[in-house]
Design a protein around this motif. Structure first.
Motif, mmCIF file in Angstrom:
data_model
loop_
_atom_site.group_PDB
_atom_site.id
_atom_site.type_symbol
_atom_site.label_atom_id
_atom_site.label_comp_id
_atom_site.label_asym_id
_atom_site.label_seq_id
_atom_site.Cartn_x
_atom_site.Cartn_y
_atom_site.Cartn_z
ATOM 1 N N GLU A 114 15.428 -10.770 20.205
ATOM 2 C CA GLU A 114 14.662 -10.975 18.958
ATOM 3 C C GLU A 114 14.247 -9.316 18.513
ATOM 4 O O GLU A 114 13.789 -8.633 19.456
ATOM 5 N N CYS A 115 14.550 -9.264 17.198
ATOM 6 C CA CYS A 115 14.178 -7.789 16.645
ATOM 7 C C CYS A 115 13.231 -8.054 15.617
ATOM 8 O O CYS A 115 13.991 -8.346 14.496
ATOM 9 N N PRO A 116 12.058 -7.776 15.542
ATOM 10 C CA PRO A 116 11.120 -8.100 14.686
ATOM 11 C C PRO A 116 11.258 -6.637 13.654
ATOM 12 O O PRO A 116 11.840 -5.630 14.042
ATOM 13 N N GLY A 117 10.543 -6.742 12.717
ATOM 14 C CA GLY A 117 10.288 -5.513 11.682
ATOM 15 C C GLY A 117 11.569 -5.402 10.946
ATOM 16 O O GLY A 117 11.912 -4.287 10.289
ATOM 17 N N PHE A 118 12.370 -6.284 10.591
ATOM 18 C CA PHE A 118 13.669 -6.547 10.045
ATOM 19 C C PHE A 118 13.343 -6.246 8.556
ATOM 20 O O PHE A 118 12.288 -7.077 8.047
ATOM 21 N N PRO A 119 13.805 -5.522 7.703
ATOM 22 C CA PRO A 119 13.294 -5.202 6.192
ATOM 23 C C PRO A 119 13.766 -6.300 5.268
ATOM 24 O O PRO A 119 14.608 -7.138 5.600
#
Length: 267
Positions: free
Chosen positions: A190-195
């Motif tokens: 999971e990759c948070p902070g996606f714009p």
């Protein structure tokens, strides 16, 4: 035909500090025909400023899960066919074609260093400290560090819809960010902070006229602006108008999620 000398001469008209670093977004085709192609463009950039940073994002690693966080700007379960086409992230994975030929040329340069984010990597030459600032939790940290150090943005034949630094300013203003998922050799991350969406970003252009320098080289229009000025302008605008810079497409899931978050803020 545009030459290395033409590009270098044009860049110098922007009066960039030769000891500065820039984040560059380049459309090679915007020049018309370039002798030496992307190598000439990159060489001219490196002859003009101290260091060059570029997004080298890899969207083909992305997966859409069956379920996940609410109001995340995504339709869960809609990517079953695309998920089968997803590729494992590897450090030498080419940048997505949307990043442009010059970004990929930079990534492959012997002096380049690239961050390890499986979706939102950056590559830079003489920008090691910027690249190293990134983490999985803070994917836009290289832009933040560049802003603090007095860096500039360079748009070559592209507009603000390609200006990744606006996303950093949105985050700084408190705008909703998203989670996305990437296929890696260690599993699904999971990759948070996606714009969010950038389709509405051209509305920013009039607000930056006072700090933007521009020049024509061949058929391309180049725009340069101080990163800190852009960040301050975006943050102030979003604080005054929480809907600023959102696109007008009714089917845009990310802009819709931002609007929903503004309309019903959590306590």
């Amino acid at each position: 035909m545009v030459s290395f000398r033409d590009i270098t001469s044009g860049l110098r008209k922007l009066e960039l500090d030769p000891m500065n670093q820039v984040i560059a977004h380049v459309s090679l085709s915007s020049f018309g025909e370039v002798r030496g192609g992307a190598d000439s463009v990159l060489g001219a950039l490196l002859a003009t400023v101290k260091g060059v940073l570029s997004p080298t994002f890899t969207y083909k690693t992305m997966l859409i899960p069956e379920e996940g966080p609410e109001n995340n700007g995504i339709k869960y379960g809609s990517g079953r066919d695309k998920n089968r086409m997803a590729e494992f992230y590897k450090p030498d994975m080419p940048a997505d074609p949307l990043m442009g030929v010059t970004a990929e040329t930079l990534r492959r340069h012997p002096s380049a260093r690239r961050s390890s984010h499986p979706i939102l990597s950056f590559a830079g030459i003489h920008c090691d400290e910027l690249v190293q600032a990134q983490s999985i939790e803070d994917p836009l940290a290289p832009i933040g560090k560049l802003a603090v150090s007095g860096g500039w943005i360079l748009l070559v034949g592209v507009g603000h819809t390609r200006n990744t630094s606006i996303h950093y300013a949105e985050k700084l203003a408190g705008r909703r960010q998203f989670s996305r998922w990437a296929l890696t050799l260690q599993g699904v991350h999971e990759c948070p902070g996606f714009p969010g969406c950038s389709d509405g970003f051209e509305a920013l252009s009039p607000r930056l006229e006072g700090v933007t320098r521009s020049v024509e080289i061949g058929e391309a229009r180049l725009q340069a602006m101080p990163l800190s000025a852009l960040v301050n302008t975006v943050v102030e605008w979003i604080h005054a108008d929480p809907y600023a810079l959102l696109c007008r497409r009714e089917d845009c899931e990310r802009c819709g999620a931002v609007r929903a978050a503004v309309a019903a803020p959590t306590n």
